[in-house]
Write a protein that holds these residues in place. Structure first.
Motif, PDB file in Angstrom:
ATOM      1  N   VAL A 154       0.870  -1.175   0.000  1.00  0.00           N
ATOM      2  CA  VAL A 154       0.000   0.000   0.000  1.00  0.00           C
ATOM      3  C   VAL A 154       0.904   1.221   0.000  1.00  0.00           C
ATOM      4  N   ASN A 199       1.140   5.698  -0.969  1.00  0.00           N
ATOM      5  CA  ASN A 199       0.563   6.948  -1.450  1.00  0.00           C
ATOM      6  C   ASN A 199       1.552   7.678  -2.359  1.00  0.00           C
ATOM      7  N   THR A 226      -3.192   4.732  -3.026  1.00  0.00           N
ATOM      8  CA  THR A 226      -4.272   5.559  -2.492  1.00  0.00           C
ATOM      9  C   THR A 226      -4.557   6.705  -3.452  1.00  0.00           C
ATOM     10  N   GLY A 279      -5.898  10.834  -3.746  1.00  0.00           N
ATOM     11  CA  GLY A 279      -5.538  12.017  -2.982  1.00  0.00           C
ATOM     12  C   GLY A 279      -4.989  13.138  -3.833  1.00  0.00           C
ATOM     13  N   ALA A 318      -6.979  10.010   0.537  1.00  0.00           N
ATOM     14  CA  ALA A 318      -5.909   9.110   0.963  1.00  0.00           C
ATOM     15  C   ALA A 318      -6.122   8.652   2.399  1.00  0.00           C
ATOM     16  N   ASP A 319      -6.499   9.583   3.267  1.00  0.00           N
ATOM     17  CA  ASP A 319      -6.696   9.255   4.681  1.00  0.00           C
ATOM     18  C   ASP A 319      -7.781   8.205   4.868  1.00  0.00           C
ATOM     19  N   GLN A 320      -8.876   8.347   4.131  1.00  0.00           N
ATOM     20  CA  GLN A 320      -9.978   7.394   4.246  1.00  0.00           C
ATOM     21  C   GLN A 320      -9.570   6.004   3.770  1.00  0.00           C
ATOM     22  N   ALA A 321      -8.812   5.953   2.682  1.00  0.00           N
ATOM     23  CA  ALA A 321      -8.356   4.650   2.166  1.00  0.00           C
ATOM     24  C   ALA A 321      -7.440   3.961   3.177  1.00  0.00           C
ATOM     25  N   ILE A 322      -6.520   4.702   3.740  1.00  0.00           N
ATOM     26  CA  ILE A 322      -5.552   4.118   4.679  1.00  0.00           C
ATOM     27  C   ILE A 322      -6.235   3.691   5.972  1.00  0.00           C
ATOM     28  N   THR A 364      -1.867  12.445   6.664  1.00  0.00           N
ATOM     29  CA  THR A 364      -1.824  11.138   5.989  1.00  0.00           C
ATOM     30  C   THR A 364      -0.801  10.224   6.646  1.00  0.00           C
TER      31      THR A 364
END
Length: 282
Positions: free
Chosen positions: A127, A129, A159, A161, A174-178, A209
């Motif tokens: 994973v 970004n 991600t 973003g 990005a924050d929501q995916a992580i 992030t």
């Protein structure tokens, strides 16, 4: 110049930079006495450090480069700095990765270097970004297909973003995916690391992030060359007690090593250990 001479020059320059940052400036005559080298050697070292952008030469000595805490160099600007150190760190960190594990790689030029050492590790889930990191795996997989296929190629999750100057993706997407994911190990590149400020970055979106990355990881490994020690960006996003391992290079001064060893559970100096065990091995 021989390898041993190169090493001596790197060690001298690391000591000079440490003195400049610690004291706010040094004079050439002080350095010649302390290092027991000629005036010309010290001036060559200062020239080399000035070209790297880590100090500023002044009449009779050198002072730290004063950058705004919001200054964020682009990926290309950073990619040419400390190449040998980043390669050593990348190899050492890659040796810690267990086949079949789920890892995260943050943005940065050191994680980018590390990605090149991971393309042949089987059954990885990665994973990231970083568009640059994702491109490394994509290129390797495309080359493998053209050459008859790559069994066990990594599954890469990029991600979404907003793109930063460092080619990282940050922000709410990005924050929501992580937030919804869980990693065995996070390998985290940083703009700065210090005893007082912890891990920091000049980019507020990247700070948030990176916090999400740390919260989703069972183990946090920071990969940072010696020039990052003492650097402080606008926003701190983690304290040093949230870091499990720091992988750095031999350019780190003995004074900084002692300080880090007191603050961090595990300090790995790349190039000084023959073999690094995977996380969890004894």
């Amino acid at each position: 110049m021989t390898d041993s001479q190169n090493l001596l020059a790197e060690q001298r320059r690391a000591l000079i930079l440490d003195e400049v940052r610690r004291r706010g400036g040094v004079r050439v005559n002080e350095l010649t006495r302390r290092l027991n080298v000629s005036d010309m050697t010290v001036r060559r070292d200062l020239d080399a450090l000035a070209r790297q952008g880590v100090l500023e030469k002044v009449h009779g000595g050198a002072v730290p480069v004063v950058e705004a805490s919001t200054h964020e160099p682009g990926f290309e600007a950073k990619s040419g700095l400390e190449l040998a150190a980043k390669e050593e760190i990348a190899r050492a960190a890659a040796a810690m990765v267990v086949p079949g594990s789920a890892i995260a790689l943050s943005g940065g030029t050191t994680t980018y270097a590390m990605a090149h050492h991971l393309v042949d590790v089987p059954e990885l889930t990665v994973v990231t970004n970083s568009t640059r990191v994702a491109d490394v795996f994509h290129a390797a997989q495309r080359a493998g297909v053209a050459g008859g296929g790559r069994s066990g190629a990594a599954m890469v999750v990029l991600t979404g973003g907003v793109r930063t100057p460092s080619d990282s993706l940050v922000g709410p997407v990005a924050d929501q995916a992580i937030r919804s994911l869980h990693f065995d190990v996070l390998f985290l590149g940083v703009h700065g690391i210090s005893a007082e400020a912890g891990l920091s970055t000049p980019n507020l979106g990247e700070a948030e992030t990176n916090r999400r990355f740390i919260q989703s990881a069972r183990r946090v490994v920071v990969i940072a060359d010696h020039t990052k020690w003492g650097t402080v960006g606008l926003s701190s996003f983690a304290t040093l007690d949230q870091v499990d391992t720091l992988v750095t290079d031999a350019g780190l001064s003995s004074r900084a090593r002692e300080e880090m060893a007191e603050l961090l559970p595990d300090l790995v100096v790349a190039g000084e250990l023959e073999e690094l065990p995977p996380p969890g091995d004894t």
